[in-house]
Design an enzyme around this catalytic site. Sequence first.
Site, PDB file in Angstrom:
ATOM      1  N   LYS A  65     -79.760  -1.775  50.274  1.00 40.33           N
ATOM      2  CA  LYS A  65     -78.432  -1.490  50.841  1.00 40.33           C
ATOM      3  C   LYS A  65     -78.401  -1.694  52.341  1.00 40.33           C
ATOM      4  CE  LYS A  65     -76.070   1.175  47.362  1.00 40.33           C
ATOM      5  NZ  LYS A  65     -75.295   2.369  47.022  1.00 40.33           N
ATOM      6  N   LYS A  93     -79.585  -7.554  39.340  1.00 41.71           N
ATOM      7  CA  LYS A  93     -78.971  -6.611  38.399  1.00 41.71           C
ATOM      8  C   LYS A  93     -77.446  -6.680  38.505  1.00 41.71           C
ATOM      9  CE  LYS A  93     -78.565  -2.336  40.980  1.00 41.71           C
ATOM     10  NZ  LYS A  93     -78.747  -0.920  41.135  1.00 41.71           N
ATOM     11  N   LYS A 126     -71.442  -3.333  40.441  1.00 38.45           N
ATOM     12  CA  LYS A 126     -69.998  -3.270  40.657  1.00 38.45           C
ATOM     13  C   LYS A 126     -69.620  -3.664  42.073  1.00 38.45           C
ATOM     14  CE  LYS A 126     -70.625   1.702  41.057  1.00 38.45           C
ATOM     15  NZ  LYS A 126     -70.787   2.830  40.180  1.00 38.45           N
TER      16      LYS A 126
HETATM   17  P1  AMP Z   1     -74.495   3.781  40.340  1.00 34.51           P
HETATM   18  O1  AMP Z   1     -73.448   2.824  39.945  1.00 34.51           O
HETATM   19  O2  AMP Z   1     -75.440   3.209  41.355  1.00 34.51           O
HETATM   20  O3  AMP Z   1     -73.974   5.144  40.698  1.00 34.51           O
HETATM   21  O4  AMP Z   1     -75.382   3.982  39.044  1.00 34.51           O
HETATM   22  C1  AMP Z   1     -75.040   4.873  38.001  1.00 34.51           C
HETATM   23  C2  AMP Z   1     -76.025   4.765  36.877  1.00 34.51           C
HETATM   24  O5  AMP Z   1     -75.950   3.453  36.265  1.00 34.51           O
HETATM   25  C3  AMP Z   1     -77.495   4.943  37.287  1.00 34.51           C
HETATM   26  O6  AMP Z   1     -78.167   5.709  36.298  1.00 34.51           O
HETATM   27  C4  AMP Z   1     -78.035   3.539  37.320  1.00 34.51           C
HETATM   28  O7  AMP Z   1     -79.414   3.487  37.040  1.00 34.51           O
HETATM   29  C5  AMP Z   1     -77.234   2.864  36.209  1.00 34.51           C
HETATM   30  N1  AMP Z   1     -77.095   1.412  36.438  1.00 34.51           N
HETATM   31  C6  AMP Z   1     -76.489   0.810  37.495  1.00 34.51           C
HETATM   32  N2  AMP Z   1     -76.521  -0.542  37.380  1.00 34.51           N
HETATM   33  C7  AMP Z   1     -77.178  -0.801  36.216  1.00 34.51           C
HETATM   34  C8  AMP Z   1     -77.542  -2.017  35.516  1.00 34.51           C
HETATM   35  N3  AMP Z   1     -77.220  -3.226  35.995  1.00 34.51           N
HETATM   36  N4  AMP Z   1     -78.202  -1.895  34.338  1.00 34.51           N
HETATM   37  C9  AMP Z   1     -78.516  -0.684  33.830  1.00 34.51           C
HETATM   38  N5  AMP Z   1     -78.205   0.499  34.438  1.00 34.51           N
HETATM   39  C10 AMP Z   1     -77.546   0.447  35.602  1.00 34.51           C
END
Ligand code: AMP
Length: 332
Positions: free
Chosen positions: A115, A197, A200
């Site tokens: 980040k 990965k 969003k």
């Molecule tokens: P965040 O959007 O960073 O708040 O992530 C929320 C949850 O989604 C966390 O448990 C991350 O590990 C999971 N996560 C985010 N991106 C991915 C992805 N591309 N594949 C699998 N899990 C994800």
Amino acid sequence: MNKTRKVSFSGIQPSGNITLGNYMGALRNWPSYQDEYDCVYCVVDEHAITVRQDPTALRHHAMELFAQLIATGIDPEKSILFIQSHVPAHAELGWALNCYTMFGELSRMIQFKEKSASHADNVNAGLFTYPTLMAADILLYQTDIVPVGEDQRQHVELTRDIAQRFNGIYGDVFTLPEAVIPKVGARVMSLTEPTKKMSKSAENENSYVLVMDSPDAIMRKFKRAVTDSDACVRKSPEKPGVSNLIDIYCAATGESVEEVERRFEGKGYGNFKPAVGEAVVELLRPVREETERLMADKGELERLYRLGAQKASAVAERTLSKVHKKLGFLPR
Ligand code: AMP
Ligand code: TRP
């Protein structure tokens, strides 16, 4: 804490519309613990502001995410479902834990490195200390398991280290948490750059599928997904695009890689890509429709998030006051 059941805690940032990666890696696993564990799930808006947010968009995303969590099957009456900034104990414990976390430890965090590279104009202190707030989230509820995607493993391990350090000095204050990472769908990759990965916050909107995307949009994104020229549905490290689509298909249908490879043998990508699209459309349809229904009654969502904050505060305050006492703060 006198616990009768083990505790499952997890959080997700309202920093944008959630993706298929969030859903497969994290969200859809959360409700499954409700029968066996005391579940505490949180929309972590304080984490989201480590990156600049538009206030109107943040409000919308937080409300929609709260509705989506209910739509995936979390029962807000039975579990504790709340918004992080509504429970001040998170920021308070986060501060204390900053004083028990080393600069070197935080410097090694992969998410911080990534980040700070992608937001080079805003490498703020919150971005750096983000993992101590996450540790506070988890430790306040005497959490046993943290269901997350693969990318959060390092943060949960740091949380354990901080808890162990604190317990080593002050006695058994915190339960040591463990990350629980799903066997399939733990790392969903970008559809346009399959070595990264799915995120969003990516710029290219064809790189991700959103939980709220229309069936048409989902089909279009899968038909355009980057693959390779050999047109063979087989998983291999040299074929990251197709491997990702196979993983998504398996995670959506519950089939094994071998079953999928056998069924699409000799069929080429022209058959396979729309099949993945259809599986994902059907997987997400109930969540999207239920979210839309819930979003039509904001008053009810507000009632539910207030209820969640009340229940969360009661638990969190108990841990926080224990910590303050151990530290030597005068009682309030
Ligand atoms: P965040 O959007 O960073 O708040 O992530 C929320 C949850 O989604 C966390 O448990 C991350 O590990 C999971 N996560 C985010 N991106 C991915 C992805 N591309 N594949 C699998 N899990 C994800
Ligand atoms: N850091 C997590 C992410 O980026 C979100 C999060 C914040 C979290 N607090 C948490 C996840 C506590 C699990 C437990 O995805």
